[in-house]
Design a protein around this motif. Structure first.
Motif, PDB file in Angstrom:
ATOM      1  N   GLY A  66       0.464  -1.151   0.102  1.00 40.25           N
ATOM      2  CA  GLY A  66      -0.076   0.161  -0.074  1.00 40.25           C
ATOM      3  C   GLY A  66       0.705   1.212   0.055  1.00 40.25           C
ATOM      4  N   LEU A  67       2.014   1.146   0.182  1.00 37.90           N
ATOM      5  CA  LEU A  67       2.919   2.443   0.280  1.00 37.90           C
ATOM      6  C   LEU A  67       3.208   3.041  -0.810  1.00 37.90           C
ATOM      7  CD1 LEU A  67       5.675   1.131   2.485  1.00 37.90           C
ATOM      8  CD2 LEU A  67       3.780   2.522   3.318  1.00 37.90           C
ATOM      9  N   HIS A  68       3.188   4.292  -1.068  1.00 36.67           N
ATOM     10  CA  HIS A  68       3.533   5.083  -2.299  1.00 36.67           C
ATOM     11  C   HIS A  68       4.723   4.757  -2.603  1.00 36.67           C
ATOM     12  CE1 HIS A  68       4.399   8.342  -4.982  1.00 36.67           C
ATOM     13  NE2 HIS A  68       3.053   8.561  -5.055  1.00 36.67           N
ATOM     14  N   PRO A  69       5.235   4.456  -3.951  1.00 40.99           N
ATOM     15  CA  PRO A  69       6.604   4.046  -4.517  1.00 40.99           C
ATOM     16  C   PRO A  69       7.830   5.084  -3.769  1.00 40.99           C
ATOM     17  CG  PRO A  69       4.915   3.695  -6.185  1.00 40.99           C
ATOM     18  CD  PRO A  69       4.274   4.296  -5.104  1.00 40.99           C
ATOM     19  N   ASP A  70       7.458   6.386  -3.797  1.00 36.43           N
ATOM     20  CA  ASP A  70       8.402   7.433  -3.600  1.00 36.43           C
ATOM     21  C   ASP A  70       8.501   7.289  -1.844  1.00 36.43           C
ATOM     22  OD1 ASP A  70       8.350   8.189  -6.347  1.00 36.43           O
ATOM     23  OD2 ASP A  70       7.061   9.886  -6.002  1.00 36.43           O
ATOM     24  N   ASP A  71       7.496   6.845  -1.200  1.00 36.15           N
ATOM     25  CA  ASP A  71       7.707   6.865   0.323  1.00 36.15           C
ATOM     26  C   ASP A  71       8.286   5.399   0.796  1.00 36.15           C
ATOM     27  OD1 ASP A  71       7.133   9.128  -0.164  1.00 36.15           O
ATOM     28  OD2 ASP A  71       5.266   8.930   0.950  1.00 36.15           O
ATOM     29  N   GLU A  92       5.863   9.596   8.653  1.00 37.97           N
ATOM     30  CA  GLU A  92       4.728  10.031   7.919  1.00 37.97           C
ATOM     31  C   GLU A  92       5.026   9.520   6.622  1.00 37.97           C
ATOM     32  OE1 GLU A  92       4.338  14.283   7.744  1.00 37.97           O
ATOM     33  OE2 GLU A  92       3.586  14.376   9.942  1.00 37.97           O
ATOM     34  N   TYR A  93       4.007   8.918   5.798  1.00 34.37           N
ATOM     35  CA  TYR A  93       4.488   8.380   4.333  1.00 34.37           C
ATOM     36  C   TYR A  93       2.861   8.545   3.787  1.00 34.37           C
ATOM     37  CZ  TYR A  93       2.674   4.451   6.926  1.00 34.37           C
ATOM     38  OH  TYR A  93       1.595   3.370   7.576  1.00 34.37           O
ATOM     39  N   ARG A  94       2.834   8.222   2.366  1.00 36.06           N
ATOM     40  CA  ARG A  94       1.915   8.394   1.853  1.00 36.06           C
ATOM     41  C   ARG A  94       1.277   6.909   1.062  1.00 36.06           C
ATOM     42  NH1 ARG A  94       3.979  11.813  -3.231  1.00 36.06           N
ATOM     43  NH2 ARG A  94       5.898  10.759  -2.247  1.00 36.06           N
ATOM     44  N   VAL A  95      -0.101   6.657   1.273  1.00 36.10           N
ATOM     45  CA  VAL A  95      -0.613   5.356   0.648  1.00 36.10           C
ATOM     46  C   VAL A  95      -1.013   5.645  -0.620  1.00 36.10           C
ATOM     47  CG1 VAL A  95      -2.429   3.634   1.278  1.00 36.10           C
ATOM     48  CG2 VAL A  95      -1.076   4.687   3.065  1.00 36.10           C
ATOM     49  N   THR A 101      -6.030   6.878  -5.787  1.00 33.98           N
ATOM     50  CA  THR A 101      -6.171   7.969  -4.467  1.00 33.98           C
ATOM     51  C   THR A 101      -4.876   7.678  -3.690  1.00 33.98           C
ATOM     52  OG1 THR A 101      -8.758   7.715  -4.735  1.00 33.98           O
ATOM     53  CG2 THR A 101      -7.695   8.625  -2.477  1.00 33.98           C
ATOM     54  N   ILE A 102      -4.365   9.070  -3.296  1.00 31.79           N
ATOM     55  CA  ILE A 102      -3.393   9.088  -2.431  1.00 31.79           C
ATOM     56  C   ILE A 102      -3.760   9.632  -1.036  1.00 31.79           C
ATOM     57  CG2 ILE A 102      -1.026  10.096  -2.013  1.00 31.79           C
ATOM     58  CD1 ILE A 102      -0.625  10.109  -5.028  1.00 31.79           C
ATOM     59  N   LYS A 103      -3.349   9.007  -0.003  1.00 39.02           N
ATOM     60  CA  LYS A 103      -3.594   9.227   1.503  1.00 39.02           C
ATOM     61  C   LYS A 103      -2.393   9.834   2.116  1.00 39.02           C
ATOM     62  CE  LYS A 103      -8.134   8.385   1.681  1.00 39.02           C
ATOM     63  NZ  LYS A 103      -9.201   9.315   2.057  1.00 39.02           N
ATOM     64  N   PHE A 104      -2.229  10.712   2.892  1.00 35.56           N
ATOM     65  CA  PHE A 104      -0.871  11.040   3.779  1.00 35.56           C
ATOM     66  C   PHE A 104      -1.536  10.467   5.059  1.00 35.56           C
ATOM     67  CE2 PHE A 104      -0.596  14.148   0.332  1.00 35.56           C
ATOM     68  CZ  PHE A 104       0.530  14.408   0.265  1.00 35.56           C
ATOM     69  N   ILE A 105      -0.515   9.814   5.700  1.00 34.98           N
ATOM     70  CA  ILE A 105      -0.772   8.938   6.892  1.00 34.98           C
ATOM     71  C   ILE A 105       0.481   9.384   7.924  1.00 34.98           C
ATOM     72  CG2 ILE A 105      -0.608   6.651   7.910  1.00 34.98           C
ATOM     73  CD1 ILE A 105      -3.040   6.945   5.980  1.00 34.98           C
ATOM     74  N   THR A 130      -4.161  13.824   5.255  1.00 35.33           N
ATOM     75  CA  THR A 130      -4.313  14.220   3.968  1.00 35.33           C
ATOM     76  C   THR A 130      -4.733  15.744   3.712  1.00 35.33           C
ATOM     77  OG1 THR A 130      -4.545  12.045   3.039  1.00 35.33           O
ATOM     78  CG2 THR A 130      -5.140  13.780   1.601  1.00 35.33           C
ATOM     79  N   GLU A 131      -5.699  16.108   4.599  1.00 34.81           N
ATOM     80  CA  GLU A 131      -6.286  17.538   4.452  1.00 34.81           C
ATOM     81  C   GLU A 131      -5.157  18.467   5.046  1.00 34.81           C
ATOM     82  OE1 GLU A 131      -9.982  19.949   6.026  1.00 34.81           O
ATOM     83  OE2 GLU A 131     -10.175  17.770   5.997  1.00 34.81           O
ATOM     84  N   ARG A 132      -4.490  18.033   6.070  1.00 33.43           N
ATOM     85  CA  ARG A 132      -3.604  18.915   6.526  1.00 33.43           C
ATOM     86  C   ARG A 132      -2.372  19.262   5.646  1.00 33.43           C
ATOM     87  NH1 ARG A 132       0.340  16.844  11.053  1.00 33.43           N
ATOM     88  NH2 ARG A 132       1.749  16.392   9.200  1.00 33.43           N
ATOM     89  N   LYS A 133      -2.115  18.101   4.949  1.00 40.80           N
ATOM     90  CA  LYS A 133      -1.085  18.204   3.994  1.00 40.80           C
ATOM     91  C   LYS A 133      -1.340  19.064   2.810  1.00 40.80           C
ATOM     92  CE  LYS A 133       2.689  15.613   5.531  1.00 40.80           C
ATOM     93  NZ  LYS A 133       3.748  16.461   5.670  1.00 40.80           N
ATOM     94  N   HIS A 134      -2.585  19.134   2.511  1.00 40.46           N
ATOM     95  CA  HIS A 134      -2.884  19.929   1.178  1.00 40.46           C
ATOM     96  C   HIS A 134      -2.917  21.400   1.750  1.00 40.46           C
ATOM     97  CE1 HIS A 134      -3.764  16.668  -1.630  1.00 40.46           C
ATOM     98  NE2 HIS A 134      -4.561  16.256  -0.897  1.00 40.46           N
ATOM     99  N   ASN A 135      -3.655  21.584   2.784  1.00 42.01           N
ATOM    100  CA  ASN A 135      -3.492  22.883   3.499  1.00 42.01           C
ATOM    101  C   ASN A 135      -2.188  23.619   3.628  1.00 42.01           C
ATOM    102  OD1 ASN A 135      -6.297  22.929   3.614  1.00 42.01           O
ATOM    103  ND2 ASN A 135      -6.436  22.329   5.740  1.00 42.01           N
ATOM    104  N   GLU A 136      -1.355  22.869   4.104  1.00 43.76           N
ATOM    105  CA  GLU A 136       0.110  23.099   4.052  1.00 43.76           C
ATOM    106  C   GLU A 136       0.522  23.722   2.624  1.00 43.76           C
ATOM    107  OE1 GLU A 136       2.224  19.990   5.864  1.00 43.76           O
ATOM    108  OE2 GLU A 136       1.710  20.370   8.054  1.00 43.76           O
TER     109      GLU A 136
END
Length: 178
Positions: A66-71, A92-95, A101-105, A130-136
């Protein structure tokens, strides 16, 4: 028997409070039996990873898929460092879910060890940030835009100053030339 019934009621009450608290905050809970390589996830974990309950056996490999390849490298290294006892699992990493869909975890866990220090279990939580990362990202973009506006304003002031310095002597020369 009375003591056992009271203990069971207390346990049930504590379990219900924990479930309500984690549900209210959207926390995914997981428990990894390291020697058996078996994981137990609550419903929120399946939601975070975009998986159906029972779709595949849960192991550390399911988490890794489930991990994003870059993470992937950083997340798995953080996991291994926690197992080696070098640091806590706090990362912290992305799924990357199956539908793209990408989720920040934000993940944190504790390793439980036997008497010899060998890791037996790792129990942790995952939170969707995810929402916090998008706001950042939006705030960072707005700061960059403001910085660019400030640079342009500074250039404009500098150009106006130079124009004024050139205009003054030219005016005197033109007046004398007339």
């Amino acid at each position: 028997i009375t003591q056992r019934i009271l203990t069971e009621k207390t346990l049930l009450s504590t379990t219900q409070r924990l479930q309500l608290a984690t549900s209210a905050d959207g926390i995914g809970i997981w428990d990894w039996d390291i020697p058996q390589d078996v994981m137990v996830w609550n419903d929120k974990m399946f939601e975070l990873y975009g998986m159906e309950r029972g779709s595949s056996p849960l192991s550390v490999a399911a988490w890794e898929r489930g991990l994003h390849p870059d993470d992937y490298a950083k997340a798995t290294e953080d996991n291994q460092a926690a197992l080696r006892g070098e640091r806590e699992f706090d990362t912290e990493y992305r799924v990357l879910q199956g539908d793209g869909t990408i989720k920040f975890i934000k993940a944190g866990a504790k390793v439980i060890r036997d008497g010899d220090g060998k890791p037996l279990r790792m129990i942790g939580i995952n939170r969707d940030i995810t929402e916090r990362k998008h706001n950042e990202d939006k705030i960072r973009q707005q700061r960059e835009e403001l910085s660019q506006v400030n640079r342009l304003a500074t250039i404009g002031e500098f150009a106006a100053s130079i124009a004024h310095e050139i205009h003054q002597p030219l005016t005197a020369i033109l007046n004398n030339a007339q």
